[in-house]
Design an enzyme around this catalytic site. Structure first.
Site, mmCIF file in Angstrom:
data_model
loop_
_atom_site.group_PDB
_atom_site.id
_atom_site.type_symbol
_atom_site.label_atom_id
_atom_site.label_comp_id
_atom_site.label_asym_id
_atom_site.label_seq_id
_atom_site.Cartn_x
_atom_site.Cartn_y
_atom_site.Cartn_z
ATOM 1 C CG ASN A 1 -1.820 -1.062 1.111
ATOM 2 O OD1 ASN A 1 -2.750 -1.159 0.114
ATOM 3 N ND2 ASN A 1 -1.956 -2.011 2.217
ATOM 4 C CB CYS A 2 4.360 1.526 -0.020
ATOM 5 S SG CYS A 2 5.330 2.881 0.667
#
Lengths: 98, 111, 119
Positions: B109-110
């Site tokens: 999620n980066c």
């Protein structure tokens, strides 16, 4: 904030419609499309649930899906795609039961 | 294939330099990975790497920056759990780089 | 102010991608600081059961990943009391700190969010 709930799954062997009706707000509406329009078959159990929910003018169904499935439907207001879009804009939000 | 030489052993890395086999991690491997990034690991670094491995153990995923900061603040206190401290240690991309050095998968999620 | 989003997760954990997708939306949104809520409804409440061991299925541990939601800033976690009761799950059987709501409270919750998606 009134919600338009959109359901596309058949109500037979599936909980979406039942759960949706349980959680429906007083100003919310339901639009049935795809296999969900089978819920409108008179005599079927989901049809009774819809009658008991007493949605009156807050129940809609996509006309082409009704026609394709030979559903004679006095319970829901039939809408075409422009009608679907208009409904989506009329309500504060749309909840698609994917 | 991308590899890291660690004590004579060739450790497989993916195209982004993350370990292919998470079990291949050791302190020597971490030092080797850090050297590739131009970082000499200090006690402050090790503390965060151990913390990340603990996070992964607990949640089975690599944290994005925000949850990493929150977890560090929870476990190590506010003077360690803040973005200036973590950015300084890990070249400004703590979630991604620290996960790499700790031998975890790349955070999903980066961005 | 970012729009708030309520994610309703209503599929069982190990049968397909839906439960994972709902969680991924929540984790990604949380990482970006969006105001999020998550509701477990219907079979979705099975995601919350204590003691699940999916390693035998060669799947990632969704139950462990769910624990990370508060770390990702997603603290507004709810479960449908009706769904729990009809599946024999009690509040004490759950692995996640959720608020158990009745139907009327859930209806009210849905109205509070700007957007809602049901997976």
């Amino acid at each position: 904030m009134a919600t338009l709930h959109v359901i596309a799954h058949s109500p037979f062997g599936d909980e979406r419609l039942r759960s949706c009706l349980r959680l429906l707000g007083a100003d919310d509406a339901v639009l049935l499309c795809g296999d969900a329009v089978y819920a409108l078959r008179p005599g079927a159990a989901p049809h009774q649930q819809l009658q008991q929910a007493n949605l009156a003018d807050r129940l809609f169904a996509l006309d082409e899906d009704l026609q394709a499935r030979a559903i004679e439907n006095p319970l829901a207001t039939a809408v075409d795609y422009p009608g679907f879009v208009a409904l989506s804009l009329h309500y504060d939000k749309v909840n698609s039961w994917l | 294939m991308n590899t890291l030489d660690s004590g004579g052993q060739a450790i497989a890395l993916d195209k982004d330099g993350f370990l292919v086999d998470l079990h291949a991690w050791s302190h020597e491997v971490a030092q080797g990975l850090a050297a590739r990034e131009g970082i000499a690991l200090t006690a402050d670094h090790w503390e965060i790497l151990e913390l990340l491995r603990q996070f992964y153990q607990e949640y089975q995923l690599s944290p994005a920056t925000r949850p990493l900061i929150k977890y560090a603040a929870l476990k190590l206190g506010a003077e360690k759990g803040n973005s200036p401290h973590l950015n300084r240690l890990f070249n400004g991309t703590p979630a991604k780089l620290a996960a790499k050095l700790a031998g975890l998968p790349k955070p999903t999620n980066c961005i | 102010m970012a729009k708030s989003l309520l994610i309703i997760s209503r599929q069982a954990p190990w049968n397909g991608p839906s439960a994972r997708e709902a969680l991924d939306i929540a984790l990604a949104g949380g990482a970006f600081d969006l105001p999020l809520g998550m509701v477990f409804l219907d079979d979705g409440v099975f995601q919350l059961a204590n003691g699940q061991q999916p390693a035998a299925l060669q799947q990632k541990n969704l139950a462990a990943n769910l624990q990370a939601l508060p770390m990702f800033g997603v603290d507004a976690l709810f479960a449908c009391g009706h769904s729990l009761a009809s599946r024999g799950l009690a509040a004490g059987d759950l692995a996640l700190p959720v608020q158990v709501l009745d139907d009327a409270a859930l209806t009210g919750l849905i109205t509070q969010y700007d957007q809602v998606v049901t997976l």
